[in-house]
Design an enzyme around this catalytic site. Structure first.
Site, PDB file in Angstrom:
ATOM      1  N   ASP A   6       0.853  -1.186   0.000  1.00 44.84           N
ATOM      2  CA  ASP A   6       0.000   0.000   0.000  1.00 44.84           C
ATOM      3  C   ASP A   6       0.890   1.238   0.000  1.00 44.84           C
ATOM      4  O   ASP A   6       1.602   1.500   0.966  1.00 44.84           O
ATOM      5  CB  ASP A   6      -0.916   0.003   1.231  1.00 44.84           C
ATOM      6  CG  ASP A   6      -1.695   1.298   1.352  1.00 44.84           C
ATOM      7  OD1 ASP A   6      -2.379   1.656   0.377  1.00 44.84           O
ATOM      8  OD2 ASP A   6      -1.597   1.955   2.407  1.00 44.84           O
ATOM      9  N   THR A  10       3.482   9.368   2.341  1.00 45.77           N
ATOM     10  CA  THR A  10       4.631   9.432   3.239  1.00 45.77           C
ATOM     11  C   THR A  10       5.316   8.082   3.404  1.00 45.77           C
ATOM     12  O   THR A  10       6.545   7.999   3.399  1.00 45.77           O
ATOM     13  CB  THR A  10       4.207   9.960   4.623  1.00 45.77           C
ATOM     14  OG1 THR A  10       3.592  11.240   4.466  1.00 45.77           O
ATOM     15  CG2 THR A  10       5.405  10.096   5.551  1.00 45.77           C
ATOM     16  N   ASN A  11       4.516   7.033   3.546  1.00 39.28           N
ATOM     17  CA  ASN A  11       5.065   5.697   3.777  1.00 39.28           C
ATOM     18  C   ASN A  11       4.462   4.662   2.838  1.00 39.28           C
ATOM     19  O   ASN A  11       3.332   4.827   2.357  1.00 39.28           O
ATOM     20  CB  ASN A  11       4.812   5.258   5.227  1.00 39.28           C
ATOM     21  CG  ASN A  11       5.621   6.056   6.228  1.00 39.28           C
ATOM     22  OD1 ASN A  11       6.844   6.096   6.151  1.00 39.28           O
ATOM     23  ND2 ASN A  11       4.940   6.694   7.160  1.00 39.28           N
ATOM     24  N   ASP A 107      -6.579   4.022  -1.917  1.00 37.57           N
ATOM     25  CA  ASP A 107      -6.553   3.726  -0.478  1.00 37.57           C
ATOM     26  C   ASP A 107      -7.950   3.724   0.119  1.00 37.57           C
ATOM     27  O   ASP A 107      -8.281   2.873   0.961  1.00 37.57           O
ATOM     28  CB  ASP A 107      -5.653   4.727   0.247  1.00 37.57           C
ATOM     29  CG  ASP A 107      -6.051   6.181   0.021  1.00 37.57           C
ATOM     30  OD1 ASP A 107      -6.728   6.486  -0.989  1.00 37.57           O
ATOM     31  OD2 ASP A 107      -5.658   7.033   0.852  1.00 37.57           O
TER      32      ASP A 107
END
Length: 252
Positions: A6, A10-11, A107
């Site tokens: 995913d 940012t991550n 998402d």
């Protein structure tokens, strides 16, 4: 085993899944400039760290479109698998009732798919990451809309960079809502303020749909915000990985 990826702003969350279980989970920093080889090295290191050798399938969801091709090639290089990418043409089982379904981020789709599978409808989902999103699924299991606002870290970063005296701070709840120094005041605004916003949105969402809803919080800061909310909330930090597994199974 399934490699679920995913990609957030940012991550990047990595999950190795077998059946319904998440065997291993990790995070990489999202770097839009990183090459296929650089991501392949990181993926290989993550799998090697946990002794994983038999990845036989992969799926990717991403809110960073330029990284999709890079990561798909990296997955192929490391596992020899062609990753399924969540997007147009992929079966999700989710009925999306918004003005333009193509605008809905991967998402939010993945989170909604998982929540619909795991919890009773109607459902409100808050994802607390770079952006804070609140999604609403009605009693018929249809995605009917959302709110999007800046995330906690994003807001604090803008506050620190746009003011002369306010510093970057660690995100944690203060002992009191009314801060008596700059740092505690910022912490209260960030954590308690976001929790109060979530509580207020739950009330307004439920008023608009006309009934009580199951409320789920996920995302990197989910735990710190959820425990400061006054509503009954389910915390699920693995919601998107669960959703990726469900979507992969629907498309096998």
């Amino acid at each position: 085993m399934l490699l679920a990826i995913d990609v957030g702003n940012t991550n990047i969350v990595l999950g190795v899944m077998e059946g319904e279980r998440i065997l291993y989970k990790g995070r990489l920093h999202t770097n839009i400039k990183a090459t296929t080889d650089e991501y392949a090295i990181k993926l290989h290191s993550f799998l090697q760290l946990h002794g994983v050798k038999d990845i036989d399938s992969a799926i990717i969801s991403s809110v960073v479109p330029p990284l999709i091709r890079t990561l798909k090639k990296a997955v192929k290089l490391v596992t020899d698998q062609n990753a399924l990418v969540v997007g147009p043409g992929v079966k999700t089982g989710l009925s999306i009732k918004i003005d333009d379904p193509s605008q809905l981020g991967a998402d939010m789709v993945v989170g909604a798919v998982a929540a619909k599978e795991k919890y009773p409808c109607p459902i409100i989902i808050f994802d607390l990451g770079t952006a804070t999103t609140g999604s609403v699924i009605n009693k018929n299991g249809e995605f009917i809309g959302a709110i999007i606002t800046s995330g906690v870290k994003t807001s604090l970063g803008a506050l620190a960079s746009g003011t002369a005296l306010l510093p970057q701070i660690e995100i944690s709840a203060p002992k009191k809502v009314i801060g008596t120094n700059s740092i505690d005041s910022m912490r209260s605004g960030a954590v308690i303020g976001t929790a109060a916003m979530v509580d207020g949105l739950i009330d307004r969402f439920e008023e608009e749909i006309g009934e009580k809803a199951t409320v789920v919080i996920t995302g990197g800061l989910g735990n710190r915000i959820a425990k400061n909310c006054r509503h009954e909330i389910i915390l699920n930090q693995n919601l998107l990985l669960d959703g990726l597994k469900i979507i992969y199974d629907k498309n096998k």
